[in-house]
Design a protein around this motif. Structure first.
Motif, PDB file in Angstrom:
ATOM      1  N   GLN A   1      34.321  73.221 110.085  1.00 59.50           N
ATOM      2  CA  GLN A   1      34.691  74.575 110.514  1.00 59.50           C
ATOM      3  C   GLN A   1      36.189  74.833 110.315  1.00 59.50           C
ATOM      4  O   GLN A   1      36.614  75.899 109.855  1.00 59.50           O
ATOM      5  N   SER A   2      36.968  73.819 110.677  1.00 60.90           N
ATOM      6  CA  SER A   2      38.426  73.957 110.517  1.00 60.90           C
ATOM      7  C   SER A   2      38.792  74.063 109.044  1.00 60.90           C
ATOM      8  O   SER A   2      39.682  74.847 108.664  1.00 60.90           O
ATOM      9  N   CYS A   3      38.101  73.296 108.205  1.00 61.36           N
ATOM     10  CA  CYS A   3      38.385  73.349 106.756  1.00 61.36           C
ATOM     11  C   CYS A   3      38.052  74.734 106.183  1.00 61.36           C
ATOM     12  O   CYS A   3      38.780  75.273 105.333  1.00 61.36           O
ATOM     13  N   GLN A   4      36.914  75.298 106.640  1.00 59.56           N
ATOM     14  CA  GLN A   4      36.531  76.634 106.163  1.00 59.56           C
ATOM     15  C   GLN A   4      37.578  77.666 106.560  1.00 59.56           C
ATOM     16  O   GLN A   4      37.972  78.530 105.762  1.00 59.56           O
ATOM     17  N   TYR A   5      38.055  77.569 107.806  1.00 60.99           N
ATOM     18  CA  TYR A   5      39.070  78.513 108.286  1.00 60.99           C
ATOM     19  C   TYR A   5      40.366  78.379 107.489  1.00 60.99           C
ATOM     20  O   TYR A   5      40.976  79.363 107.055  1.00 60.99           O
ATOM     21  N   LEU A   6      40.780  77.125 107.244  1.00 63.73           N
ATOM     22  CA  LEU A   6      42.011  76.885 106.486  1.00 63.73           C
ATOM     23  C   LEU A   6      41.861  77.373 105.046  1.00 63.73           C
ATOM     24  O   LEU A   6      42.814  77.926 104.461  1.00 63.73           O
ATOM     25  N   ASN A   7      40.686  77.180 104.476  1.00 72.18           N
ATOM     26  CA  ASN A   7      40.446  77.620 103.091  1.00 72.18           C
ATOM     27  C   ASN A   7      40.531  79.142 102.970  1.00 72.18           C
ATOM     28  O   ASN A   7      41.068  79.685 102.005  1.00 72.18           O
ATOM     29  N   GLU A   8      40.006  79.802 104.000  1.00 72.53           N
ATOM     30  CA  GLU A   8      40.066  81.269 103.997  1.00 72.53           C
ATOM     31  C   GLU A   8      41.505  81.764 104.124  1.00 72.53           C
ATOM     32  O   GLU A   8      41.895  82.755 103.504  1.00 72.53           O
ATOM     33  N   LEU A   9      42.309  81.075 104.915  1.00 79.19           N
ATOM     34  CA  LEU A   9      43.724  81.458 105.057  1.00 79.19           C
ATOM     35  C   LEU A   9      44.455  81.356 103.726  1.00 79.19           C
ATOM     36  O   LEU A   9      45.357  82.160 103.422  1.00 79.19           O
ATOM     37  N   CYS A  10      44.069  80.350 102.970  1.00 81.73           N
ATOM     38  CA  CYS A  10      44.772  80.130 101.694  1.00 81.73           C
ATOM     39  C   CYS A  10      44.226  81.062 100.589  1.00 81.73           C
ATOM     40  O   CYS A  10      44.981  81.524  99.725  1.00 81.73           O
ATOM     41  N   ASN A  11      42.899  81.391 100.607  1.00 74.80           N
ATOM     42  CA  ASN A  11      42.266  82.076  99.488  1.00 74.80           C
ATOM     43  C   ASN A  11      42.213  83.597  99.635  1.00 74.80           C
ATOM     44  O   ASN A  11      41.795  84.277  98.718  1.00 74.80           O
ATOM     45  N   ASP A  12      42.552  84.127 100.774  1.00 73.30           N
ATOM     46  CA  ASP A  12      42.449  85.580 100.975  1.00 73.30           C
ATOM     47  C   ASP A  12      43.240  86.306  99.892  1.00 73.30           C
ATOM     48  O   ASP A  12      44.421  86.033  99.688  1.00 73.30           O
ATOM     49  N   ASP A  13      42.575  87.261  99.210  1.00 72.47           N
ATOM     50  CA  ASP A  13      43.228  87.919  98.054  1.00 72.47           C
ATOM     51  C   ASP A  13      44.448  88.733  98.449  1.00 72.47           C
ATOM     52  O   ASP A  13      45.443  88.769  97.729  1.00 72.47           O
ATOM     53  N   GLU A  14      44.387  89.380  99.613  1.00 71.86           N
ATOM     54  CA  GLU A  14      45.508  90.254  99.972  1.00 71.86           C
ATOM     55  C   GLU A  14      46.406  89.616 101.032  1.00 71.86           C
ATOM     56  O   GLU A  14      47.630  89.688 100.944  1.00 71.86           O
ATOM     57  N   ASN A  15      45.800  89.033 102.052  1.00 68.41           N
ATOM     58  CA  ASN A  15      46.596  88.507 103.164  1.00 68.41           C
ATOM     59  C   ASN A  15      46.689  86.973 103.180  1.00 68.41           C
ATOM     60  O   ASN A  15      47.241  86.400 104.114  1.00 68.41           O
TER      61      ASN A  15
END
Length: 553
Positions: A225-239
């Motif tokens: 779960q933590s990895c998914q959250y961290l991945n989203e923080l890094c991959n977000d196209d705009e933010n």
């Protein structure tokens, strides 16, 4: 042999120092002069019981020292070494008795027990008198003399060695038989414990690996779960983190003229972008990794539970189970069942008994042969000592079937001093003079094989005189040729045969009495021999008679 004797404040003696030599030394003096003092002092320094009455009146303590030359007595040196009491050619015995009756014993300057002093004293000096130090009355001494006379010392040692092997094996067997139930129980317990540990089959590093894998699997969902959250923080196209870093770098890149600070900031952001991209890649790999199987968690927890259960049962930490497994396996390997051990010891016991009996039977035959020769030789000497009516008999008393350290029989020296009377033990002889002459006869016969270097005789000439006195003197001199003999005598014929003549004298002062011991020169010997013959020491005839006796000796 005894080389030096020093006596201080003992009975009537204030100070006495005496040098002694090989051969026959005669001690003479008037009745009551204190001839027994030397024997009492020797007995005390050799381990006799102390008596406060022996301390000289007015003195605080009596002190007796005796030096022995033991250079030709290897068994003495061996004993001293075993007792850690030195091993020199000279051996010093000392005994101190206080007015209060307390006693101290020393060997070569070291404090020892009275038992140690007596053991050594019995090997160094043998006092033949009515005193308790008379070792010839002991069956152990009689056995030793017979075996020495028959030249069986080495066989006696073999018998003793075989006995101790048998006895040691017997004790082990009896102990094992008494403990057999406990041994069997221990064997069964070890077998069960080792089998249980064998089935557990714990690997060398298995516990650590299982515990580490358990921690990872237990936290697997939270990690993903933590990895998914961290991945989203890094991959977000705009933010996302990477998008914002790209935007910042575009602003810095488009600036026309940049200061040193802005150039440094641009470099740092470029490096941050690279590091963030690598971190995001590792997070993705961890998130979608297939190395950990969540389905293994119940299996691992079951295995760990088994390990913890066995550890609790054995009352050890889980990490100590491998060492315990090795220890119990080694003990089980060494521990046979009780029945197997008993069977092995019973076989060994039979073999030891067979070996002992073979040697003991051989010793019995040798002893029987020596008995006949010793009886004949001693009775021959007794006839010379005016005891032709006496009958000396060595009796071999068979012991029970159980092995004994000295063989199949006990040795008894018997004597009959009256015709028609059954022989009795030497200790039953009432006359001290007879006992001394019997001892003299035995010692002369066994002198060639005796290991005791100093022999002391008291009253060997009681009730005899004339030709028999000459024979006693000759026998004592013959015995002295083999070692050292001290003889207290009132018979001129005996004293005349001595290699060294010592006279005891008592002087009485106003408030004290003192005994002294002096070595006589040739002229003094003549006067003393004349006195002992009952003649007038001032008479030329008495002196001539004494001189003639000395010359013939």
């Amino acid at each position: 042999m005894l080389t030096h004797l020093q006596i201080s404040n003992f009975t009537l003696v204030e100070q006495l120092e005496l040098e002694l030599k090989r051969g026959l030394s005669a001690l003479t003096g008037e009745t009551g002069a204190g001839k027994s003092i030397l024997l009492d002092a020797l007995g005390l320094v050799a381990g006799d019981r102390a008596d406060a009455d022996k301390v000289r009146h007015g003195a605080e303590r009596a002190d007796i020292q005796a030096s022995f030359n033991v250079s030709k007595l290897p068994f003495i040196g061996k004993w001293l070494s075993e007792q850690e009491l030195g091993n020199e050619d000279e051996c010093l015995l000392r005994r101190v008795v206080t007015r209060e009756g307390r006693s101290r014993a020393f060997i070569n300057g070291q404090s020892v027990t009275l038992q140690q002093l007596k053991l050594l004293g019995d090997m160094l000096v043998d006092i033949h008198s009515q005193h308790e130090h008379q070792s010839l009355l002991k069956n152990t001494t009689q056995q030793r003399l017979l075996d020495a006379f028959g030249q069986q010392r080495s066989l006696v040692k073999e018998v003793k060695r075989a006995y101790f092997h048998w006895h040691s094996c017997k004790e082990q067997l009896e102990h094992l038989q008494s403990q057999s139930d406990e041994i069997d129980a221990r064997f069964q317990l070890l077998s069960y414990q080792v089998e249980e540990l064998d089935q557990l089959a714990l690997g060398e590093n298995e516990l650590n690996e299982l515990e580490q894998e358990q921690r990872q699997l237990a936290n697997l969902e939270s990690i993903q779960q933590s990895c998914q959250y961290l991945n989203e923080l890094c991959n977000d196209d705009e933010n996302g983190l990477l998008a914002k870093l790209h935007s910042a770098l575009r602003v810095l890149t488009e600036l026309p003229k940049k200061s040193e600070h802005l150039l440094n900031s641009q470099s740092l952001l470029e490096q941050a972008l690279i590091n963030s991209q690598e971190a995001q890649a590792d997070i993705e790999r961890e998130q979608f990794s297939n190395e950990l199987d969540p389905a293994r968690l119940p299996e691992i927890e079951q295995r760990l539970s088994s390990i913890y259960d066995v550890a609790r049962k054995h009352k050890v930490l889980p990490e100590e189970l491998s060492a315990l497994h090795q220890q119990l396996s080694a003990e089980l390997l060494k521990l046979q069942s009780g029945d197997e051990q008993i069977e092995a010891l019973e076989k060994a016991l039979r073999e030891h008994l067979e070996n002992y009996q073979k040697l003991a039977d051989k010793l019995s035959r040798k002893r029987q042969s020596a008995v006949t020769k010793l009886n004949r030789a001693v009775n021959g000497k007794l006839a010379q000592l005016a005891m032709g009516h006496a009958d000396f008999v060595v009796e071999l008393v068979e012991l029970d079937e159980k092995p004994h350290c000295n063989g199949n029989e006990q040795v008894h020296f018997l004597i009959s001093t009256t015709p028609g009377q059954a022989p009795k033990a030497l200790s039953k002889i009432a006359s001290g003079g007879e006992l001394s002459r019997i001892s003299l006869a035995i010692q002369v016969v066994t002198a060639q094989t005796s290991t005791i270097p100093t022999l002391v005789f008291d009253e060997v000439d009681v009730g005899i005189g004339g030709t028999t006195g000459d024979i006693v003197g000759n026998l004592l001199r013959e015995l002295g040729e083999q070692g050292q003999v001290l003889c207290v005598t009132h018979l001129a014929q005996v004293a005349s045969k001595a290699h060294q003549h010592l006279r005891v004298e008592k002087t009485i002062a106003k408030d004290s009495v003192n005994s002294s011991l002096n070595q006589l020169n040739n002229d003094e010997k003549v006067v003393e021999i004349a006195r002992m013959m009952g003649g007038d020491v001032a008479s030329e005839q008495s002196l001539a008679h004494a001189m003639a006796m000395l010359k013939s000796a």
